[in-house]
Design a protein around this motif. Structure first.
Motif, PDB file in Angstrom:
ATOM      1  N   VAL A   8     -21.418 -16.212   0.031  1.00  0.00           N
ATOM      2  CA  VAL A   8     -20.788 -16.184   1.241  1.00  0.00           C
ATOM      3  C   VAL A   8     -20.586 -17.550   1.776  1.00  0.00           C
ATOM      4  O   VAL A   8     -19.540 -18.021   2.497  1.00  0.00           O
ATOM      5  CB  VAL A   8     -21.990 -15.352   2.284  1.00  0.00           C
ATOM      6  CG1 VAL A   8     -21.449 -15.523   3.870  1.00  0.00           C
ATOM      7  CG2 VAL A   8     -21.712 -14.003   2.064  1.00  0.00           C
ATOM      8  N   ALA A   9     -21.617 -18.515   1.444  1.00  0.00           N
ATOM      9  CA  ALA A   9     -21.325 -20.034   1.587  1.00  0.00           C
ATOM     10  C   ALA A   9     -20.333 -20.683   1.203  1.00  0.00           C
ATOM     11  O   ALA A   9     -19.466 -21.279   1.884  1.00  0.00           O
ATOM     12  CB  ALA A   9     -22.632 -20.670   1.443  1.00  0.00           C
ATOM     13  N   LYS A  10     -20.002 -20.181   0.134  1.00  0.00           N
ATOM     14  CA  LYS A  10     -18.395 -20.403  -0.763  1.00  0.00           C
ATOM     15  C   LYS A  10     -17.553 -20.101   0.030  1.00  0.00           C
ATOM     16  O   LYS A  10     -16.302 -20.915   0.422  1.00  0.00           O
ATOM     17  CB  LYS A  10     -18.749 -20.179  -2.067  1.00  0.00           C
ATOM     18  CG  LYS A  10     -17.484 -20.491  -2.999  1.00  0.00           C
ATOM     19  CD  LYS A  10     -17.601 -20.106  -4.467  1.00  0.00           C
ATOM     20  CE  LYS A  10     -17.843 -18.610  -4.499  1.00  0.00           C
ATOM     21  NZ  LYS A  10     -17.885 -18.193  -6.112  1.00  0.00           N
ATOM     22  N   VAL A  11     -17.520 -18.560   0.362  1.00  0.00           N
ATOM     23  CA  VAL A  11     -16.229 -18.219   0.928  1.00  0.00           C
ATOM     24  C   VAL A  11     -16.226 -18.831   2.391  1.00  0.00           C
ATOM     25  O   VAL A  11     -14.939 -19.088   2.682  1.00  0.00           O
ATOM     26  CB  VAL A  11     -16.549 -16.741   1.057  1.00  0.00           C
ATOM     27  CG1 VAL A  11     -15.467 -16.086   1.945  1.00  0.00           C
ATOM     28  CG2 VAL A  11     -16.437 -15.900  -0.529  1.00  0.00           C
ATOM     29  N   ALA A  12     -17.169 -19.064   3.077  1.00  0.00           N
ATOM     30  CA  ALA A  12     -17.115 -19.725   4.539  1.00  0.00           C
ATOM     31  C   ALA A  12     -16.511 -21.160   4.412  1.00  0.00           C
ATOM     32  O   ALA A  12     -15.519 -21.461   5.280  1.00  0.00           O
ATOM     33  CB  ALA A  12     -18.468 -19.857   5.026  1.00  0.00           C
ATOM     34  N   GLU A  13     -16.572 -21.845   3.302  1.00  0.00           N
ATOM     35  CA  GLU A  13     -15.758 -23.009   3.245  1.00  0.00           C
ATOM     36  C   GLU A  13     -14.338 -22.897   2.974  1.00  0.00           C
ATOM     37  O   GLU A  13     -13.293 -23.332   3.805  1.00  0.00           O
ATOM     38  CB  GLU A  13     -16.114 -23.846   1.901  1.00  0.00           C
ATOM     39  CG  GLU A  13     -17.679 -24.172   2.033  1.00  0.00           C
ATOM     40  CD  GLU A  13     -18.113 -25.347   0.904  1.00  0.00           C
ATOM     41  OE1 GLU A  13     -17.288 -25.731   0.241  1.00  0.00           O
ATOM     42  OE2 GLU A  13     -19.214 -25.534   0.637  1.00  0.00           O
ATOM     43  N   TRP A  14     -13.900 -21.721   2.219  1.00  0.00           N
ATOM     44  CA  TRP A  14     -12.438 -21.352   2.109  1.00  0.00           C
ATOM     45  C   TRP A  14     -11.853 -20.898   3.248  1.00  0.00           C
ATOM     46  O   TRP A  14     -10.621 -21.327   3.657  1.00  0.00           O
ATOM     47  CB  TRP A  14     -12.286 -20.113   0.933  1.00  0.00           C
ATOM     48  CG  TRP A  14     -12.987 -20.834  -0.403  1.00  0.00           C
ATOM     49  CD1 TRP A  14     -12.895 -22.006  -0.877  1.00  0.00           C
ATOM     50  CD2 TRP A  14     -13.205 -19.982  -1.275  1.00  0.00           C
ATOM     51  NE1 TRP A  14     -13.373 -21.846  -2.165  1.00  0.00           N
ATOM     52  CE2 TRP A  14     -13.425 -20.581  -2.479  1.00  0.00           C
ATOM     53  CE3 TRP A  14     -13.253 -18.639  -1.486  1.00  0.00           C
ATOM     54  CZ2 TRP A  14     -13.882 -20.037  -3.513  1.00  0.00           C
ATOM     55  CZ3 TRP A  14     -13.632 -17.915  -2.607  1.00  0.00           C
ATOM     56  CH2 TRP A  14     -14.126 -18.580  -3.933  1.00  0.00           C
TER      57      TRP A  14
END
Length: 290
Positions: free
Chosen positions: A144-150
């Motif tokens: 989720v943290a990775k997706v939040a950046e995108w």
């Protein structure tokens, strides 16, 4: 730069794709009706006719389609994109789908080495265009943290728990929205029937305990008679069906949600199904006049 494939370029998917491209991502778009995808062609956005072509080489696949069944078919049906997505990529389902559908999709993709986040949204077309959507994300914390950046150009991501939790949060959101639209419509009808000035009352209640985004935005729609869809009534009905169905399976009674569901079901039997969900006002006004 991240390569992101966006599947579904309707009211919500199109501005999401534009905002991702404007932020510098390499965006590929696919839509069942190719014309909608083709209309987005421009810097940073490449439309394709074949869904698997969009999936190949993508770091992330965003699904913004109508139902859980459509998501399933797009992922795992004939020419499903799951077989074309690279290992290590991430599927982000921003559609509103049943909780169990999200959990099942995540399990199937995990076997292929593909991460999964259910990330339904709130904010409607305005929020999608402005890049201010509320995004409720279910999945592991690191993914989720990775997706939040995108997704930063699209809106604010909040991690609400494991896979399926995003859909639970969305159901809570849609229950509040559906019931509150009915309350706003009834309040304005009461003012109008009593000979009051709906516009003046609309202004007066802003800032008080009855104020809300729905009071401001949908109350204004009702007063103006503007029911062009920002969020379709049929989608509201689908989500209320899902929430009341889930509640029943859990032994919960949700009388307000059930009443709202029945009102939207009646509304969607006729041409008002193509209107915005705030057009519930018209359904209630007709009952008064009838």
């Amino acid at each position: 730069m991240t390569r992101i494939a966006v599947f579904g370029t309707g009211i919500m998917g199109a501005p999401i794709a534009r905002n991702l491209a404007a932020a510098g991502h390499d965006v590929v778009v696919w839509n069942r009706s190719f014309d909608k995808a083709a209309a987005l062609a421009g810097p940073g956005i490449t439309p394709v006719r074949n869904a698997r072509d969009a999936a190949r080489g993508a770091d992330a696949a965003i699904l913004m389609v109508s139902t859980g069944a459509v998501c399933d078919a797009l992922l795992f049906g004939d020419d499903g994109i799951a077989e074309a997505l690279p290992r290590g990529s991430t599927v982000v389902v921003m559609s509103s789908i049943p909780v169990e559908t999200a959990r099942t999709e995540a399990a199937r993709l995990a076997d292929a080495g593909i991460d999964y986040v259910d990330a339904p949204v709130s904010g409607g077309e305005r929020g999608a265009v402005a890049g201010t959507l509320t995004i409720m994300a279910g999945g592991t914390a690191d993914v989720v943290a990775k997706v939040a950046e995108w997704l930063a150009p699209v809106g604010r991501v909040t991690h609400v728990g494991p896979v399926g939790s995003g859909q639970l949060a969305k159901l809570a959101n849609q229950l509040i929205v559906g019931v509150t639209i009915g309350a706003v419509a009834e309040a304005l009808l009461l003012v109008e029937a009593g000979g009051g000035d709906a516009e003046a009352v609309h202004r007066a209640l802003q800032g008080g305990f009855a104020d809300s985004t729905i009071w401001r935005q949908h109350g204004e729609r009702m007063i103006r008679g503007d029911f062009q869809p920002g969020a379709h009534a049929t989608v509201q009905l689908k989500d209320l069906d899902t929430s009341t169905g889930l509640a029943g399976s859990l032994g919960l009674e949700l009388p307000f949600a059930g009443l709202a569901r029945d009102l939207y079901a009646k509304m969607c039997e006729g041409p008002r199904a193509a209107l915005d969900h705030s057009a519930l006002y018209l359904e209630l006004a007709e009952r008064r006049n009838g």
